[in-house]
Design an enzyme around this catalytic site. Structure first.
Site, PDB file in Angstrom:
ATOM      1  N   ASP A 197      36.523   9.437 -88.901  1.00  0.00           N
ATOM      2  CA  ASP A 197      36.453   7.941 -88.419  1.00  0.00           C
ATOM      3  C   ASP A 197      35.809   8.050 -87.062  1.00  0.00           C
ATOM      4  O   ASP A 197      34.824   7.075 -87.021  1.00  0.00           O
ATOM      5  CB  ASP A 197      37.932   7.458 -88.435  1.00  0.00           C
ATOM      6  CG  ASP A 197      38.589   7.426 -89.905  1.00  0.00           C
ATOM      7  OD1 ASP A 197      39.078   8.532 -90.462  1.00  0.00           O
ATOM      8  OD2 ASP A 197      38.919   6.284 -90.397  1.00  0.00           O
ATOM      9  N   TYR A 211      53.892   5.101 -88.902  1.00  0.00           N
ATOM     10  CA  TYR A 211      53.192   6.232 -89.399  1.00  0.00           C
ATOM     11  C   TYR A 211      54.147   7.454 -89.746  1.00  0.00           C
ATOM     12  O   TYR A 211      54.793   7.894 -88.910  1.00  0.00           O
ATOM     13  CB  TYR A 211      52.026   6.658 -88.501  1.00  0.00           C
ATOM     14  CG  TYR A 211      51.089   7.462 -89.358  1.00  0.00           C
ATOM     15  CD1 TYR A 211      50.213   6.912 -90.260  1.00  0.00           C
ATOM     16  CD2 TYR A 211      51.197   8.934 -89.374  1.00  0.00           C
ATOM     17  CE1 TYR A 211      49.112   7.705 -90.902  1.00  0.00           C
ATOM     18  CE2 TYR A 211      50.329   9.583 -90.085  1.00  0.00           C
ATOM     19  CZ  TYR A 211      49.201   8.949 -91.146  1.00  0.00           C
ATOM     20  OH  TYR A 211      48.173   9.566 -91.754  1.00  0.00           O
ATOM     21  N   GLN A 267      39.368  17.618 -90.824  1.00  0.00           N
ATOM     22  CA  GLN A 267      38.653  16.675 -91.600  1.00  0.00           C
ATOM     23  C   GLN A 267      37.218  17.034 -91.463  1.00  0.00           C
ATOM     24  O   GLN A 267      36.721  17.950 -90.993  1.00  0.00           O
ATOM     25  CB  GLN A 267      38.862  15.376 -91.155  1.00  0.00           C
ATOM     26  CG  GLN A 267      39.729  14.672 -91.850  1.00  0.00           C
ATOM     27  CD  GLN A 267      39.707  12.920 -91.539  1.00  0.00           C
ATOM     28  OE1 GLN A 267      39.391  12.630 -90.422  1.00  0.00           O
ATOM     29  NE2 GLN A 267      40.384  12.453 -92.593  1.00  0.00           N
ATOM     30  N   ASP A 289      41.490  11.493 -99.835  1.00  0.00           N
ATOM     31  CA  ASP A 289      42.890  12.266 -99.969  1.00  0.00           C
ATOM     32  C   ASP A 289      43.562  12.084-101.415  1.00  0.00           C
ATOM     33  O   ASP A 289      44.303  12.921-101.733  1.00  0.00           O
ATOM     34  CB  ASP A 289      43.854  11.212 -99.034  1.00  0.00           C
ATOM     35  CG  ASP A 289      43.405  11.550 -97.687  1.00  0.00           C
ATOM     36  OD1 ASP A 289      42.351  11.921 -97.351  1.00  0.00           O
ATOM     37  OD2 ASP A 289      44.083  10.999 -96.841  1.00  0.00           O
ATOM     38  N   GLU A 322      38.939  -1.530 -96.084  1.00  0.00           N
ATOM     39  CA  GLU A 322      38.990   0.078 -96.074  1.00  0.00           C
ATOM     40  C   GLU A 322      38.266   0.375 -97.318  1.00  0.00           C
ATOM     41  O   GLU A 322      37.171   1.224 -97.413  1.00  0.00           O
ATOM     42  CB  GLU A 322      40.500   0.751 -96.245  1.00  0.00           C
ATOM     43  CG  GLU A 322      40.559   2.066 -96.087  1.00  0.00           C
ATOM     44  CD  GLU A 322      42.019   2.564 -96.013  1.00  0.00           C
ATOM     45  OE1 GLU A 322      42.799   1.689 -96.245  1.00  0.00           O
ATOM     46  OE2 GLU A 322      41.980   3.963 -95.994  1.00  0.00           O
TER      47      GLU A 322
END
Ligand code: GLC
Length: 436
Positions: A37, A82, A108, A170, A402
């Site tokens: 990101d 989270y 990632q 994911d 998203e």
């Protein structure tokens, strides 16, 4: 119209930018810094606020480990919204982990190499950005050295990922077969994501059990790479991940040439590059499917399904002209049906396709962005333009979400996008697409 959209995109990026000099992907759902990101976000900032672009990358790289590894999440703040957070991941168990920044013990897609080249291309003040690159390029080189040293047990030039969260995609159906081989315990934990986003758009509880189980195995061995390669039930050579590494290798070569005096590094990068591209085409291209596929290294078998990751090698210059033609053909026949926005994240003709659920079908702007540039490189200008205009159109219709439904019929006045809203990379990459 376009100016309003760019202003709105800048607003999203500015809201998500934190005082410490990094951006969150979006409020609530993702309250920390994520590796890829940050790379995409830096590209957006580079168009209108270069200091922020540089800060974004600096904060990410300050969390790098002594072995060159860059973690997938950097936990700059404490957050209650989270799960699983730093106390679950315990990256500090690894002897070479970064003691200052709590993080996960996984990585990632390695985008930062090509992000450096991209911000250099965008920069008006080239000398300033080149200085920044000179200060940081060695860190990315070390990161690639980490991959080729620790993530390629058979010395093929193809690196593995040991967790689906490393893939960036994911919840892709690609992983379903692996979950079926696993006998994970039923963990009890409190999900936070489903309090924020509709359950139908997120992974299931059972899938989360598997996700956690792999982390448990890695933690048990203090995130030791050799042990993970030996024991992780998830060990995949992913075409998207490897394409990002290969593209970043090329960018590092180009940047070292501009900087000068780094012949040894350039030679090493070229060596990696040749081997990687040869193996990639040999092992991951499936002529019958007309697409690149994932390879399951743990169970020694190809995963013969098509997703938007199957086309990502276009962005890294991996396919020959003939292969590129086959890829485009597959994209158009399977993903480009009438009434469909390009490009669904998973094969719409497959029984596993779900147009609403995370990486199981929706359109993602970062993948579209990669495909746009990849198609341009191979001179498929019309399809590239379609991917670009589709991306702009869906964002214009529903906003900076998203992920998005690929079916045009779903877009009426009430439609919203899926997952998080005010999502940073959707905003950042839209700015780049419009400016290109
Ligand atoms: C989701 C995505 C991943 C992304 C993260 C933060 O987990 O699958 O690719 O980096 O959200 O936006």
């Amino acid at each position: 119209m376009k100016t309003t959209l760019i202003k709105e995109a800048q607003r999203v990026l500015n809201v998500n930018y934190k005082e410490k000099g990094y951006s969150i992907p979006c409020k609530g759902l993702y309250p920390f810094q994520w590796l890829w990101d940050s790379g995409f976000i830096a590209i957006g900032f580079a168009h209108y606020d270069m200091p922020k672009a540089k800060n974004e990358l600096t904060t990410l790289l300050s969390a790098q480990w002594a072995n060159g590894f860059i973690p997938h999440i950097v936990f700059h703040e404490v957050s209650e919204t989270y799960f699983p957070g730093p106390n679950y991941h315990r990256a500090d168990l690894h002897p070479l982990s970064n003691k200052e920044y709590p993080s996960t013990g996984m990585t990632q897609p390695p985008v930062i190499g090509f992000v450096l080249e991209k911000i250099y291309q965008i920069a008006e003040n080239k000398a300033d950005v080149l200085n920044f690159i000179k200060e940081n390029i060695g860190k990315i080189y070390n990161n690639h050295l980490y991959f080729y040293t620790n993530r390629d047990p058979k010395n093929e030039g193809l690196v593995y990922i040991y967790h689906n969260w490393e893939s960036g995609t994911d919840n892709s159906p690609m992983w379903d077969g692996i979950w079926a081989t696993m006998n994970s315990p039923e963990y009890s934990f409190e999900r936070r994501d489903t309090a924020i986003v509709d359950v139908s758009q997120r992974p299931s509880k059972r899938e989360y059990d598997h996700y956690l189980h792999i982390v448990e195995i890695a933690k048990k061995h203090n995130y030791n790479d050799q042990k993970i390669a030996e024991l992780s039930p998830f060990l995949i050579q992913d075409p998207l991940f490897n394409s990002m590494l290969i593209k970043s290798n090329s960018s590092l070569i180009e940047l070292y040439k501009i900087i000068g005096d780094n012949d040894d590094k350039i030679a090493q990068l070229q060596k990696w590059q040749e081997k990687s591209i040869t193996s990639f085409n040999h092992k991951l291209f499936d002529p019958e499917l007309g697409a690149y596929i994932h390879y399951d290294l743990r169970n020694e078998k190809p995963i013969r399904m098509v997703s938007s990751s199957s086309f990502a090698p276009l962005y890294a210059g991996i396919p020959s002209k003939e292969q590129a033609k086959e890829l485009v053909n597959t994209m158009l026949t399977k993903f480009g049906g009438k009434g469909m926005y390009l490009c669904a994240s998973f094969d719409p003709t497959s029984e596993h396709y779900n147009p609403k659920k995370y990486w199981r079908g929706p359109v993602w702007i970062n993948l579209n962005w990669l495909l746009y540039y990849g198609l341009l490189d191979y001179e498929y200008n019309n399809i590239a333009q379609k991917i670009k205009s589709d991306s702009i159109e869906i964002i214009e219709k529903v906003g900076f979400y998203e992920y998005f439904d690929p079916r045009k019929s779903e877009y009426n006045n009430k439609t919203k996008g899926y997952g998080g809203s005010n999502f940073s990379w959707s905003a950042a990459l839209l700015i780049d697409l419009i400016n290109n």
